[in-house]
Design an enzyme around this catalytic site. Structure first.
Site, PDB file in Angstrom:
ATOM      1  N   ASP A 148       0.833  -1.195   0.000  1.00  0.00           N
ATOM      2  CA  ASP A 148       0.000   0.000   0.000  1.00  0.00           C
ATOM      3  C   ASP A 148       0.873   1.253   0.000  1.00  0.00           C
ATOM      4  OD1 ASP A 148      -2.858   0.934   0.455  1.00  0.00           O
ATOM      5  OD2 ASP A 148      -1.856   1.925   2.143  1.00  0.00           O
ATOM      6  N   GLU A 190       1.509  -0.487  -5.078  1.00  0.00           N
ATOM      7  CA  GLU A 190       0.318   0.331  -5.279  1.00  0.00           C
ATOM      8  C   GLU A 190       0.718   1.794  -5.206  1.00  0.00           C
ATOM      9  OE1 GLU A 190      -3.582   2.274  -3.629  1.00  0.00           O
ATOM     10  OE2 GLU A 190      -1.629   2.222  -2.697  1.00  0.00           O
TER      11      GLU A 190
END
Lengths: 664, 664
Positions: free
Chosen positions: B390, B419
């Protein structure tokens, strides 16, 4: 710092962990820094890099540089301009090798202020932020004597308003910029050395070359010319505006297997031989052909030429006639055949029986390298600073890299022109290993598409950083078909393209007389001076000496023309017509040039005046000065019309300025 | 070897002088070798370089490579293919880091034969050449036992004819290739290390991802889902042809400042909170949310999923809820405010009051780095091999470079998806420092021009060497406008583009149901599962599960689709219609795909069948297999016509083969 947990993970290296800011795609850079980029002394070099970091903090960057023989580094700030790309400038004030690298760091104070401002705008409480800011500023400044008073004031301040005013003051900002540690200071060259950058003398990139054979300057095809004959020619060459006078080899010429006229295998009695068959019993690469004069005569010529604004460039051609003294003195520098005879040069099935090549490896190494380097030093010591090198692509690249570095260490103002009409990667590699200048493919680029794409490659492609083109319009070896077929307008077209597109250009004598008599069907000259004496009538009708002088004058007066890299091609809607702008690096000087590339007929078309370059709207105007016709007028509106006949002049040269009060 | 003449010239360095052959522009190469290039195990990697030398001698080159933990090097020949560019191939047979470099040398024997042949053709005497050849061959071979007989025979031969036959024999040629010293052996990496090249497991570049929130899998919006609920879903996911099942964080969720539904700042009683607010009193990044099940349950899920052909991918999100155990255990890993409260995450003026960031420098270094690395190791030890990370662009790049290397050393089959929907240079840098896969801008590339230019960049630009795109069609964070506005055809269009343009593609559940209800005016989902439980009806009408299954089946059956790099765009004369070919690296498998990019209406146009790719003339034919409709036909002639309605299928997928006997 190699901590370890129970899971067995080894901790990171501290130095590596500190390189938090990515610095990529640094320019100028040649082969990852393996070779120096080049520019001239006095240039302001633009240094760029992609610089970015995790998160949203304010970044700072600087380019750090020095001359390689100076210990102190200078620092110039860089600034962000687009999409994580940063730019800074460094000034080259001395000739020779420089190095630079890039630093980047997080500016904690600026980041803190940035966040503070946003919170103020959003009407959030900032008490905690101000206390954090106070701690940061005091910690950063308390180590420094000069900021003791400021630290004391800040330490004693109370209340949000007072703290806010103090922490955001000019004084605090300036103190933080000067004294605060640079957080996560990262370098472009971790690990590894800085990027090399070579500062060349101005003439390595801006010069007008005139080439001639001294032995053909007597004015009498039967009498061998002398250096004094050359001295007699200097005023005329100066009048045409040249500043480099280049001679093919001036050394003694071998007798054995001497070439005759027009490269015939057998010389007739009285034939003078090829100047490239260097050396006879009286001497080799450091000797002068006795009929030209003495070494004293040569040194005198160098001095007189200098008074005429002309520098002498010599040819450095690494091959020997069969009578060169080295063959006896250093037989191990040459190849020998099993029957004991010497192995002359060949490119099977072609044989060059009047010359032998020098070996670079085996028993010749390193003595032949050193001897060749010493030849160049010898001529430097006679006052020569410019060398044109014959066929460098047939000698080892490491030799050039080594020799050019030796010579540049000896005299940084010496420069070399590479005569390598060979495959593109080799041509470029020679520039990378050290040649300041190169002959190019310009001599065969004639159409609008050819000229445009070639200049785009030289001016904006990778060669931009290391390649110094010299646009020769002809050479003793190349009598271009375009000149053979196009008459006087063709010579004027090539003159304008060479002189106005490139900082360095050159011609071999005869060009100013529109001489193009070929060996039939070949791109070569009939009765080439390479193999015989020649008498030239330098005043014969139809010459273009005035036009050459005008182009060279315009070159001198407009710094936009001192470097090929400021070229921009503009729209003109006819494939025979070329329109290009020439910009000085500071954008103060701008010429707009039009050339009719067709020597046989006139063409006309609409074209664009690049008003947008000055931020002008399409209906606005620029002042125009016609540099050939010496008159002034105004272009009002972006689209204009132009018609150019091949004669008398197939080109137009305009100086544009947006200052209407100066024009009209 | 530092000889010196009276002029003072120092001789060249021997090692440098031997680097006679220029080796430039080596590919694959990332940032000059600073980072590894990447490809998958089993790939034949094409290595290229510009290789050239002074003169006309025959050159040879080879690429030399090894796995980094093996001591022996392998060598593969390179060959010249165009304009001084050479090419060779190396096979990646094992996962992990490899290194390679390039060797080049002059082949004296081949050069000699080359010259000899030309002289024979020109009817020149070759006696001397044969003697030179004999000396060369004997000198090269006499050091070797195995060639003693050959050397003896050659030494005793007499007469041009006999020598010619012997010296040019297969046996001599072969012996010279094996035993002769390599003249002027030059290396690409002088000075410096070889070029790194990482071999990834196949799934790092070819996989079909399905993303879902385990807590929403109970089928009842009021009941928290469990790992057993997920197990119940596996057959349906397998049936759609997915092979990676990815979960957002599965850890305990903080109570303090917990977020409510639709990201509201205040949670209502019963709200489950954001899965990204990781950790509570019961545990942090290595704990499992108690309502999902136990660690044993998780391990069981991993095993059952494997039996369904599904690998579990976990989210690695580096932030903590305010109740994460690390905050008490390691206060030095966090930022604190002057009033003693913790500094929650913010991007002024936005505040994220339910989470705090982990610090990477100062007192946190290196312990937080090691602890985070150990978190990943922990999940690897539970059987996880794939991690989606993330927001990696908000954590330091050196941390990733270090951690990914640590993990790859531990388990080379682990890979990471970045990401980072951020600026392009940061997105690419994360791939360079070690991320095998990246989310991309594909999710916002909808027009023909956007798709074409983006794929050209990924497949043929610098990212080709290091960037592993994963084309997600939606995520819990991104509900693309194109899907919101285009209905079922839009979902099918994006499915076809993602699955057929990229080796890795993914969807977040709901996509198969054509779910696109937005937060009004936003590119986000209403009632996002990030903040609440949800019940899905996976069989609701209008779903595209069969179409997804078909695309995933076609992907599996056609190796041309296993990598994004074999894409070629072909002409189809309508801006709404896209035509692209997909080629396997060995060119044995070729699909031609057509997509109508307009979800609202049909379009038709002529297009080109790329007959030239097989060397076929424009009037010739290829056999075609329609992979959606399962029928076969023939395209005769280069230009054909195609009409595609948005429904039922806005795309066509054809397998082409030039073997007419197989088609029709």
């Amino acid at each position: 710092m190699a901590a370890m947990t129970k899971a067995g993970t080894t901790g990171p290296d501290v130095a590596m962990s500190q390189q938090r800011i990515a610095i990529e795609r640094v320019t100028p850079c040649v082969e990852g820094g393996r070779f120096p980029a080049k520019d001239v002394v006095g240039a302001q070099v633009t240094v760029e890099a992609d610089i970015f970091c995790d998160g949203h903090d304010v970044l700072r960057a600087a380019v750090v540089f020095r001359h390689h023989d100076v210990n102190t580094w200078q620092e110039a700030p860089m600034s962000h301009f687009d999409n994580d790309r940063w730019r800074g400038f460094l000034s080259l004030s001395r000739m020779g090798l420089h190095e630079f690298y890039i630093l980047a760091w997080r500016d904690l104070y600026a980041s803190w202020r940035h966040g503070l401002e946003k919170k103020k705008v959003a009407n959030q409480t900032i008490t905690s932020e101000l206390l954090e800011g106070r701690d940061m500023v005091i910690e950063a400044l308390q180590k420094h004597q000069k900021t003791a008073a400021l630290v004391k004031t800040i330490g004693e301040a109370s209340g949000d308003e007072a703290l806010d005013r103090l922490l955001c003051s000019e004084e605090t900002a300036s103190a933080m910029a000067s004294y605060a540690d640079r957080a996560n200071l990262s370098t472009s060259n971790h690990p590894g050395p800085g990027f090399p950058l070579l500062a060349l003398r101005h003439k390595a990139r801006f010069g007008s070359w005139y080439e001639m054979f001294p032995r053909s300057q007597s004015g009498d095809g039967q009498r061998h010319g002398t250096f004094d004959d050359v001295i007699g020619r200097l005023p005329a060459i100066q009048e045409m505006g040249f500043d480099v006078l280049y001679f093919p080899p001036i050394h003694p010429i071998g007798h054995t297997n001497r070439k005759g006229k027009n490269n015939s295998l057998k010389a007739e009695p009285g034939d003078v031989g090829s100047v490239y068959a260097i050396g006879d019993e009286t001497g080799g690469h450091t000797a002068i052909h006795p009929e030209l004069g003495t070494l004293d005569d040569f040194r005198r010529l160098v001095k007189v030429a200098e008074r005429h604004g002309l520098e002498i460039a010599l040819d450095f051609a690494i091959q020997c006639s069969l009578d060169h003294p080295w063959i006896k003195e250093h037989p191990q520098w040459f190849r020998w055949r099993p029957d004991g005879s010497i192995h002359y040069a060949e490119n099977p099935p072609k044989r060059y029986e009047d010359i032998v090549n020098v070996e670079f490896y085996g028993k010749a190494f390193p003595d032949s390298w050193i001897a060749l380097c010493d030849v160049v030093r010898f001529w430097i010591d006679q006052g020569v600073r410019i060398f044109r090198v014959d066929n460098p692509h047939t000698k080892p690249l490491p030799f050039w890299e080594w020799m050019l570095r030796e010579i540049h260490d000896y005299r940084p103002d010496v420069f070399f022109l590479s005569e390598a009409f060979t495959r593109p990667k080799m041509m470029y590699r020679l520039a990378k290993v050290g040649f300041e200048q190169s002959y190019t493919y310009f001599i065969w680029r004639n159409t609008k598409e050819e000229i445009t794409s070639y200049l785009q490659e030289l001016a904006y492609g990778p060669p931009r950083e290391f390649f110094g083109p010299n646009f020769f319009v002809n050479t003793p070896d190349i009598n271009p078909f375009f000149l053979q077929n196009g008459g006087r307008p063709a010579f004027l077209i090539r003159l304008a393209l060479a002189g106005l597109l490139c900082g360095s250009w050159g011609m071999y004598n005869g060009f100013e007389l529109c001489e193009a008599t070929p060996l039939p069907g070949r791109e070569e000259y009939l009765d080439s001076e390479k193999y015989q004496l020649k008498a030239w009538d330098y005043d014969r009708p139809g010459h273009i000496k005035e036009e050459i002088a005008a182009i060279n004058r315009i070159r001198l007066e407009n710094k936009a023309l001192w470097d090929h890299r400021g070229v921009v091609f503009y729209n003109i809607w006819d494939p025979n017509l070329l329109s290009f702008g020439r910009w000085s690096a500071d954008r103060e000087n701008m010429l707009l040039v039009f050339v009719n590339l067709d020597p046989h007929q006139g063409h006309g078309a609409h074209f664009e005046v690049p008003l947008w370059e000055w931020g002008l709207a399409d209906h606005e105007a620029v002042a125009v000065e016609d540099l050939c016709e010496q008159h002034r007028f105004i272009w009002q509106g972006k689209v204009q019309y132009m018609w150019i006949e091949p004669a008398p002049l197939p080109y137009r040269i305009y100086r544009l300025t947006p200052r209407l009060d100066k024009g009209g």
